[in-house]
Design a protein around this motif. Structure first.
Motif, PDB file in Angstrom:
ATOM      1  N   LEU A   1     -43.111  -5.940  15.048  1.00  0.00           N
ATOM      2  CA  LEU A   1     -42.200  -7.095  15.152  1.00  0.00           C
ATOM      3  C   LEU A   1     -41.950  -7.765  13.803  1.00  0.00           C
ATOM      4  N   LEU A   2     -42.673  -7.302  12.761  1.00  0.00           N
ATOM      5  CA  LEU A   2     -42.541  -7.952  11.455  1.00  0.00           C
ATOM      6  C   LEU A   2     -41.272  -7.501  10.743  1.00  0.00           C
ATOM      7  N   ARG A   3     -40.645  -8.454  10.063  1.00  0.00           N
ATOM      8  CA  ARG A   3     -39.474  -8.111   9.266  1.00  0.00           C
ATOM      9  C   ARG A   3     -39.568  -8.817   7.917  1.00  0.00           C
ATOM     10  N   ARG A   4     -39.219  -8.092   6.854  1.00  0.00           N
ATOM     11  CA  ARG A   4     -39.296  -8.650   5.502  1.00  0.00           C
ATOM     12  C   ARG A   4     -37.982  -9.308   5.126  1.00  0.00           C
ATOM     13  N   TYR A   5     -38.082 -10.468   4.550  1.00  0.00           N
ATOM     14  CA  TYR A   5     -36.906 -11.127   3.980  1.00  0.00           C
ATOM     15  C   TYR A   5     -37.117 -11.269   2.489  1.00  0.00           C
ATOM     16  N   LYS A   6     -36.052 -11.054   1.740  1.00  0.00           N
ATOM     17  CA  LYS A   6     -36.094 -11.227   0.289  1.00  0.00           C
ATOM     18  C   LYS A   6     -35.069 -12.279  -0.095  1.00  0.00           C
ATOM     19  N   LEU A   7     -35.340 -12.972  -1.201  1.00  0.00           N
ATOM     20  CA  LEU A   7     -34.359 -13.956  -1.678  1.00  0.00           C
ATOM     21  C   LEU A   7     -33.139 -13.244  -2.222  1.00  0.00           C
ATOM     22  N   LYS A   8     -33.391 -12.149  -2.946  1.00  0.00           N
ATOM     23  CA  LYS A   8     -32.313 -11.298  -3.456  1.00  0.00           C
ATOM     24  C   LYS A   8     -32.735  -9.872  -3.159  1.00  0.00           C
ATOM     25  N   GLU A   9     -31.772  -8.967  -3.122  1.00  0.00           N
ATOM     26  CA  GLU A   9     -32.123  -7.583  -2.830  1.00  0.00           C
ATOM     27  C   GLU A   9     -33.135  -7.023  -3.822  1.00  0.00           C
ATOM     28  N   THR A  10     -33.076  -7.530  -5.067  1.00  0.00           N
ATOM     29  CA  THR A  10     -33.947  -7.015  -6.116  1.00  0.00           C
ATOM     30  C   THR A  10     -35.293  -7.746  -6.194  1.00  0.00           C
ATOM     31  N   SER A  11     -35.504  -8.749  -5.362  1.00  0.00           N
ATOM     32  CA  SER A  11     -36.767  -9.501  -5.426  1.00  0.00           C
ATOM     33  C   SER A  11     -37.936  -8.593  -5.078  1.00  0.00           C
ATOM     34  N   ALA A  12     -39.023  -8.762  -5.820  1.00  0.00           N
ATOM     35  CA  ALA A  12     -40.239  -7.999  -5.516  1.00  0.00           C
ATOM     36  C   ALA A  12     -41.033  -8.673  -4.403  1.00  0.00           C
ATOM     37  N   THR A  13     -40.709  -9.910  -4.141  1.00  0.00           N
ATOM     38  CA  THR A  13     -41.462 -10.694  -3.153  1.00  0.00           C
ATOM     39  C   THR A  13     -40.813 -10.579  -1.781  1.00  0.00           C
ATOM     40  N   ASN A  14     -41.655 -10.393  -0.772  1.00  0.00           N
ATOM     41  CA  ASN A  14     -41.184 -10.367   0.608  1.00  0.00           C
ATOM     42  C   ASN A  14     -41.778 -11.547   1.356  1.00  0.00           C
ATOM     43  N   ARG A  15     -40.946 -12.231   2.106  1.00  0.00           N
ATOM     44  CA  ARG A  15     -41.468 -13.216   3.048  1.00  0.00           C
ATOM     45  C   ARG A  15     -41.363 -12.563   4.413  1.00  0.00           C
ATOM     46  N   VAL A  16     -42.508 -12.379   5.039  1.00  0.00           N
ATOM     47  CA  VAL A  16     -42.546 -11.566   6.247  1.00  0.00           C
ATOM     48  C   VAL A  16     -42.575 -12.484   7.473  1.00  0.00           C
ATOM     49  N   VAL A  17     -41.639 -12.197   8.382  1.00  0.00           N
ATOM     50  CA  VAL A  17     -41.390 -13.062   9.530  1.00  0.00           C
ATOM     51  C   VAL A  17     -41.675 -12.273  10.813  1.00  0.00           C
ATOM     52  N   ALA A  18     -42.284 -12.930  11.788  1.00  0.00           N
ATOM     53  CA  ALA A  18     -42.456 -12.338  13.116  1.00  0.00           C
ATOM     54  C   ALA A  18     -41.148 -12.556  13.864  1.00  0.00           C
ATOM     55  N   THR A  19     -40.429 -11.461  14.167  1.00  0.00           N
ATOM     56  CA  THR A  19     -39.080 -11.606  14.721  1.00  0.00           C
ATOM     57  C   THR A  19     -39.099 -12.090  16.168  1.00  0.00           C
ATOM     58  N   CYS A  20     -40.250 -12.022  16.840  1.00  0.00           N
ATOM     59  CA  CYS A  20     -40.326 -12.492  18.229  1.00  0.00           C
ATOM     60  C   CYS A  20     -40.002 -13.976  18.320  1.00  0.00           C
TER      61      CYS A  20
ATOM     62  N   ASN B   1     -45.792 -11.141   0.648  1.00  0.00           N
ATOM     63  CA  ASN B   1     -46.452 -10.120  -0.164  1.00  0.00           C
ATOM     64  C   ASN B   1     -45.472  -9.576  -1.189  1.00  0.00           C
ATOM     65  N   PHE B   2     -45.889  -8.543  -1.891  1.00  0.00           N
ATOM     66  CA  PHE B   2     -45.079  -7.985  -2.969  1.00  0.00           C
ATOM     67  C   PHE B   2     -44.872  -6.504  -2.717  1.00  0.00           C
ATOM     68  N   ASP B   3     -43.733  -5.974  -3.179  1.00  0.00           N
ATOM     69  CA  ASP B   3     -43.494  -4.535  -3.036  1.00  0.00           C
ATOM     70  C   ASP B   3     -44.576  -3.751  -3.750  1.00  0.00           C
ATOM     71  N   LYS B   4     -44.929  -4.203  -4.952  1.00  0.00           N
ATOM     72  CA  LYS B   4     -46.019  -3.557  -5.681  1.00  0.00           C
ATOM     73  C   LYS B   4     -46.580  -4.567  -6.663  1.00  0.00           C
ATOM     74  N   GLY B   5     -47.679  -4.205  -7.297  1.00  0.00           N
ATOM     75  CA  GLY B   5     -48.238  -5.124  -8.270  1.00  0.00           C
ATOM     76  C   GLY B   5     -49.338  -5.987  -7.690  1.00  0.00           C
ATOM     77  N   PRO B   6     -49.100  -7.281  -7.613  1.00  0.00           N
ATOM     78  CA  PRO B   6     -50.193  -8.194  -7.278  1.00  0.00           C
ATOM     79  C   PRO B   6     -51.038  -7.737  -6.087  1.00  0.00           C
ATOM     80  N   HIS B   7     -52.311  -8.107  -6.172  1.00  0.00           N
ATOM     81  CA  HIS B   7     -53.294  -7.569  -5.237  1.00  0.00           C
ATOM     82  C   HIS B   7     -53.596  -8.538  -4.114  1.00  0.00           C
ATOM     83  N   TRP B   8     -52.772  -9.571  -3.980  1.00  0.00           N
ATOM     84  CA  TRP B   8     -53.060 -10.538  -2.928  1.00  0.00           C
ATOM     85  C   TRP B   8     -51.877 -10.717  -1.994  1.00  0.00           C
ATOM     86  N   VAL B   9     -52.206 -11.302  -0.831  1.00  0.00           N
ATOM     87  CA  VAL B   9     -51.212 -11.661   0.178  1.00  0.00           C
ATOM     88  C   VAL B   9     -51.338 -13.159   0.387  1.00  0.00           C
ATOM     89  N   SER B  10     -50.221 -13.848   0.394  1.00  0.00           N
ATOM     90  CA  SER B  10     -50.231 -15.287   0.645  1.00  0.00           C
ATOM     91  C   SER B  10     -49.833 -15.509   2.099  1.00  0.00           C
TER      92      SER B  10
END
Ligand SMILES: [Zn+2]
Ligand SMILES: [Zn+2]
Length: 163
Positions: free
Chosen positions: A70-89, A97-106
């Motif tokens: 049910l999770l879906r990623r939203y980006k501010l811009k298509e090229t953003s490395a950051t995803n804001r993940v939303v429960a679509t329900c 989280n990030f496409d790659k790189g940083p080792h943490w999840v907020s």
């Protein structure tokens, strides 16, 4: 620790101690909140003062144990490395989280149940709306707090060492 979307179909489990818990006022977090709050029947992503509260975990210590489809990623811009993940329900913001790189999840602090870790800091406060007075319960930083950076680095080292 357990986090759920507001309807309960998506559940995250986090193991061990979080890296840090902070409230971010940066322009990206505000834009991200605008984007998610505009979704049908979405709840507030931000606190009333415009800050978004997160609990940061190493990415090897947090997982979606229910409703991952049910999770879906939203980006501010298509090229953003950051995803804001939303429960679509129910259009709840669950984590960032990030496409790659940083080792943490907020993970969004508001999604957690039970006892929460104390807040460490308010960061990027130079982006907050005019006239917003910040509480002085924890330190506030105009940019990123040095303590946050140190904790992120320390967690990276521990992860590399397999601890
Ligand atoms: Zn839901
Ligand atoms: Zn931010």
């Amino acid at each position: 620790m357990t986090a759920t979307c507001s309807c309960g179909r998506v559940e995250l489990k986090a193991l061990g101690r979080p890296i840090v818990s902070s409230v971010c006022y940066c322009d990206d977090c505000q834009k991200g909140a605008d984007q998610i709050e505009a979704l049908p029947s979405a709840g507030a992503v931000r606190d009333p003062d415009g800050g978004t509260a997160y609990i940061l975990f190493r990415k090897d210590r947090i997982e979606c144990c229910k409703g991952a489809e049910l999770l879906r990623r939203y980006k501010l811009k298509e090229t953003s490395a950051t995803n804001r993940v939303v429960a679509t329900c129910c259009n709840s913001a669950v984590f960032m989280n990030f496409d790659k790189g940083p080792h943490w999840v907020s993970a969004y602090r508001a999604r957690f149940r039970g006892e929460l870790p104390p807040l460490d800091a308010r960061i990027c406060t130079r982006f907050r709306a005019d006239g917003v007075a910040l509480p002085d319960d924890v330190p506030s930083y105009r940019g990123y707090s040095p303590g946050l950076v140190v904790k992120l680095l320390a967690s990276r080292v521990a992860m590399l060492l397999g601890q």
